[in-house]
Design an enzyme around this catalytic site. Structure first.
Site: not given
Length: 478
Positions: A177, A69-70, A196, A321, A194
């Site tokens: 998505q 997809g990228t 996956h 974090c 994408s």
């Protein structure tokens, strides 16, 4: 073990598994060759393209398969910008696009192009009118995702597409998505997705360029996939990806979406009831059915994710974090919401209700345990009655000018969520009208201190430069 990170990668769909295994025997040859094995592979590739195109809602000759997809996003952005170079070199995108779009925009800008970022509201939703206002005479491309990958907010793609069409500017939609749940509406020009994300195998993306859209593929020329995606096709994975996407277009998908939406509604409602100081983020209405994100005040996100993992739950996070860069998610930053203790739950197809109930049972205790380790009280103490400001004479008449008391908290060298915890500990020591200045060199403080002020009904005065890091000033209001 409940897997609640389908937004990163969905488990392989049973249909995809069957198609993948079958095509390993039938689809290993070069589909560009004319001998028998090549013709058989070509038939499989053509059938996969037709199935995927029908699921997307485009023509088969408008769709090509890419390695990811990228890759599809990068190719889509660069191809349109190159083809429309004479029209202009301005790229417009929302502030919450996937990093693949932002990285492509950075490359475009480094090459001499320009870009404009359209802000979103606190729910992460862009206004179609704001996109239209950003369109100038030299705009070559607009990029707006169909739904956000971190908070699930759906974008007004159909309305944006109409406005772009009126302006004569193509719209690229990252549908990674949302394609699982149905076609992307509207007159968009380019679409990327994408496999996956919908239960296909990894390593397969879709790039759709509708007829009439000017497009010039970048990089060395290649005869594969209409010259838009170089390299030998991973035919078994492509067949499996198309088969699973077609399987998801049945009526059972609508029923599953409704079932998962109800489970997510339960999480959205119950988590703030069960866990104090939680902010549920994302649009409550315009959202994906399977995804919910919330942030827990005074919580180290990496520690919380580790505790959830040990309890048997696989979830994701946008907290700084949990990242090697120690920079909060650009999506949460653009929304102006709390980033610390961030948890993204994205339920895969078929998630059992009992798994969600068990998640709701174990979460409060885990959050409480993490807070206790950081020195946060189990429940916020009631703020004491405001004492008279220092220097104020007893019985001074109302309106008498009095210098408020100030405190400085040195949190330099300490990472999220410590600066906010230290702020919370001392805010009650200053009178109403007094200020607390937090010194911090943690990038997350720039986002989380204002968010804390909103949650605690305190006033965020602003930020000023300091010898190290920055000084964040908060005025006590309650």
């Amino acid at each position: 073990m409940p897997y609640f990170d389908a937004a990163s990668a969905a488990p392989l769909h049973p249909v995809a598994r069957e198609a993948l295994l079958a095509s390993l025997d039938e689809g290993w040859a070069d589909p560009a060759r004319l001998y028998r094995e090549g013709r058989r592979a070509r038939l499989l590739l053509d059938a996969a393209r037709e199935a995927a195109a029908e699921a997307v809602g485009c023509r088969p000759d408008e769709l090509v398969f890419t390695p990811s997809g990228t890759h599809a996003v990068h190719s889509g952005v660069s191809g349109v910008l190159a083809a429309r170079r004479r029209a202009g070199r301005r790229l417009v995108h929302s502030a919450v696009e996937h990093s693949s779009v932002l990285h492509a925009a950075e490359v475009h800008e480094a090459a001499g192009g320009t870009r404009a970022e359209v802000a979103v509201n606190g729910a992460g939703r862009v206004a179609a009118g704001d996109v239209a206002a950003a369109l100038t005479g030299d705009t070559a491309l607009v990029a707006v995702q169909s739904a956000n990958h971190e908070v699930g907010t759906e974008q007004p793609v159909e309305e944006v597409a109409g406005l772009c069409q009126e302006a004569g500017v193509p719209l690229l939609v990252d549908a990674a998505q949302s394609l699982l749940w149905g076609r992307v509406p509207g007159a968009w020009s380019v679409l990327a997705a994408s496999a996956h994300k919908w239960g296909g195998p990894p390593g397969v993306g879709l790039l759709v360029v509708r007829k009439g859209t000017r497009f010039a593929p970048q990089g060395p020329a290649d005869e594969r996939e209409s010259g838009r995606s170089a390299g030998f096709e991973n035919l078994p994975a492509i067949v499996a990806a198309a088969a699973s996407l077609r399987a998801l277009r049945g009526p059972e998908t609508s029923a599953e979406a409704a079932r998962l939406r109800a489970l997510v509604d339960r999480i959205r409602a119950r988590v703030p009831e069960l866990v104090p100081d939680v902010e549920v983020v994302g649009d409550p209405v315009h959202r994906l059915p399977h995804l919910v994100t919330f942030s827990c005040l005074y919580v180290d996100g990496e520690t919380l994710l580790g505790e959830l993992d040990r309890a048997g739950f696989s979830v994701s996070s946008g907290s700084s974090c949990t990242s090697s860069t120690l920079i909060p998610s650009h999506v949460l930053r653009a929304m102006g919401v709390l980033s610390e203790g961030n948890v993204r739950v994205s339920l895969p197809y078929g998630t059992a209700e009992a798994e969600v109930e068990r998640f709701l049972e174990v979460l409060p205790g885990l959050v409480r345990s993490v807070r206790e380790r950081l020195g946060v009280p189990a429940a916020p103490a009631e703020a004491p009655e405001a004492a008279a400001p220092q220097g104020a004479p007893q019985g001074a008449p109302a309106g008498t000018a009095v210098e408020p008391t100030d405190l400085v908290v040195d949190a330099l060298g300490r990472r999220c969520p410590i600066p906010v915890i230290e702020l919370a500990k001392v805010i009650g020591r200053v009178p109403v009208g007094g200020t607390v200045t937090v010194l911090s060199d943690d990038e997350a403080a720039r986002q989380d201190i204002p968010a804390w002020c909103t949650m605690r009904e305190q006033e965020y005065v602003g930020e000023r430069a300091a010898e190290r890091g920055a000084a964040y000033v908060v005025r006590r209001r309650v």
